[in-house]
Write a protein that holds these residues in place. Structure first.
Motif: not given
Lengths: 301, 263
Positions: A130, B201, B205, B248, B251-252
């Protein structure tokens, strides 16, 4: 007479239900038609049109863009475009193969973790997946800079000139491509490896199969579904990649993606860009078709 | 299952290979030296300077606004698509057509989508100024590739909901809108949120779609980073990349937690 049916507890005519469904899907459907399907179809007539002097489109019918694509340009015949096509397929193939070779150990490594830690290690693969491709690619420029250890070691071994960066080069393109697509291979492969039946591997070993046989007859058949998804997820986007060859490859390592980007973005030559895009779509469809045929064989086996 | 030591070694090596570039960027975001890569000592300076760099702040704001707006559009359209497709008796042919359309943005290489969008915007621009290169056009572009993903996530949630709940609501004479508001949407909420998180996301990305649809005043962080990778990287770019990377990560990890809890 209208057909009446009970649908999720609702008593209604089929016609009224379908109408409500159409109303619900209509906004999204129109959106996709307007911005993806129709412009995608317009690429076909566009590829036979001509670029005007100010970048505008002149609607004629000419094979010129395709002739140019095959190398018959204004300056005579050149192999550059065909080489870029072959290079694109080759780079995508090598990237896919290397990714598969590295993805198996990672998938097995995740499987071998304690169930509570598995999710953590899996996240280690998800995070690069990601992370924005531009960041991951320019980071390789940094790693391959002349002051960094890799370039110094290679210079000390006499393999490169001291003080030279390791990019732009084909090595840098492969490194960038591999790190861009490895997560795409690991994630689907792991979903197959996770469900693998280990007793089948034992069976191969009991029959005195070496590591190669264990892989070919024990692991591969069981993980083929995940592997094929991984191959598709790697190979197709790899053919359309332009960020990695652009930042790490330089002019000698142009791929079709770079050509499309340059024609659309820099040269504003839409008709020629459309012809190039259609070639990339064609390559994608061929890849998908091969996958389908192969996928069917897998089901029979 | 016991692993051969070589398998573990290759796996750890491959994971290191994935993280090495990011670690180098993070390391050099703390390097005092402005030009070149000599180590000049540890500093927070570049992070402090970020907050005084109007171009980067604007790019960060554009990135977020773009992600939020496109996610909003894609979530509404995608949820409606999923509801229409999954809960209405379309014939097999209509269903196949709709599903193919949904999968199209998912399987189309982003460069092809970007080319298609450029062509579409080029023609639409003659009638609507909205499609000039800039933030509105970028929102349209991002929503176009997000919509399929949202619809697929919401559809999988719809498939997993038991039919009895719908039937119970209807047996108690709920009208369609009451049933939507009080029964279906609350049950569907985890799927919608998961789809929206995925869309958000995906927007962060993206580089290619933004690259082809951006205007001079709508630069996003990936675009700025790309431009400086071609011109020459500054330590500030390392700092902003490190921050984007950390964002990121958060978020992941939170998306993972969310899907685990609601599964």
């Amino acid at each position: 007479m209208a057909r009446v049916l009970v649908w999720y507890g609702e008593l209604a005519t089929a016609r009224s239900l379908v109408w409500r469904g159409v109303l619900l899907v209509l906004p999204g459907l129109l959106w996709l038609m307007a911005f993806l399907v129709l412009p995608g179809l317009v690429l076909i007539p566009l590829s036979f049109a001509e670029r005007g002097p100010y970048g505008e489109v002149i609607w004629t019918f000419t094979w010129e863009n395709y002739r140019r694509l095959l190398g018959f340009g204004v300056l005579g015949f050149s192999l550059d475009n065909l080489l870029a096509l072959v290079r694109t397929v080759w780079v995508a193939l090598v990237t896919t193969l290397l990714a598969a070779v590295l993805a198996y150990p990672i998938a097995f490594f995740i499987r071998a973790q304690h169930p509570r830690r598995r999710y953590l290690v899996l996240s280690l693969v998800l995070i690069p997946f990601w992370t924005n491709i531009v960041i991951r690619t320019y980071a390789w420029q940094l790693l391959l800079a002349p002051e960094m250890p890799f370039a110094r070691i290679l210079a000390a071994l006499g393999l490169v000139e001291p003080g030279m960066a390791l990019f732009p080069s084909s090595l840098a393109v492969y490194l960038g491509m591999l790190s861009a697509f490895l997560p795409f291979m690991v994630l689907p492969l792991y979903s197959s490896v996770e469900r693998m039946d280990e007793s089948l591997l034992e069976a191969v070993r009991d029959l005195y199969g070496g590591p190669v046989r264990v892989f070919l007859h024990g692991i591969l058949p069981q993980t083929l579904p995940g592997l094929t998804v991984g191959v598709i997820l790697t190979f197709i986007p790899a053919m359309g990649m332009f960020v990695v060859p652009d930042l790490l490859g330089g002019a000698k390592h142009l791929l079709v993606g770079n050509l499309i980007q340059q024609t659309f973005y820099t040269m504003r030559d839409w008709p020629y860009g459309a012809a190039l895009s259609l070639v990339l779509i064609l390559l994608t469809l061929v890849a998908l078709r091969l996958y389908r045929r192969y996928g069917k064989e897998v089901e029979l086996a | 299952m016991r692993l051969h030591w070589l398998t573990s070694a290759v796996a750890l090596g491959a994971l290191a290979f994935l993280y090495l570039p990011m670690l180098a960027v993070a390391l050099f975001s703390f390097n005092r030296t402005r030009h070149g890569l000599g180590w000049g000592g540890f500093t927070w300076d570049w992070y402090v300077r970020l907050s005084q760099n109007p171009a980067l702040l604007e790019a960060a704001q554009n990135t977020l606004v773009l992600a939020l707006l496109s996610t909003l559009v894609a979530t509404v359209l995608g949820t409606l698509l999923a509801l229409g497709l999954e809960r209405h008796p379309f014939g097999p042919r209509g269903r196949a057509l709709l599903e193919t359309t949904l999968y199209l943005p998912v399987v189309t290489p982003d460069l092809i989508l970007a080319a298609a969008l450029m062509v579409a915007f080029g023609f639409l621009r003659q009638a609507f100024s909205l499609f000039e290169p800039g933030l509105p056009a970028m929102v349209v572009g991002h929503a176009t590739f997000q919509v399929g993903f949202v619809a697929l996530v919401v559809m999988s949630r719809l498939k997993s909901l038991p039919r009895e709940l719908d039937e119970a609501a209807r047996d108690l004479y709920a009208t369609y809108s009451l049933y939507l508001r009080r029964v279906l949407l609350p049950l569907l909420a985890p799927g919608i949120v998961a789809g929206a998180m995925l869309a958000f996301t995906l927007s962060l990305d993206d580089f290619v779609i933004s690259f082809f649809t951006a205007g001079p005043t709508s630069q996003t962080l990936p675009l700025v980073i790309y431009a400086s990778a071609r011109r020459g990287i500054t330590p500030e770019i390392h700092a902003v990349s490190t921050l984007l990377f950390l964002f990121t990560v958060v978020l992941v990890l939170s998306a993972e937690r969310f899907t685990r809890r609601s599964a």
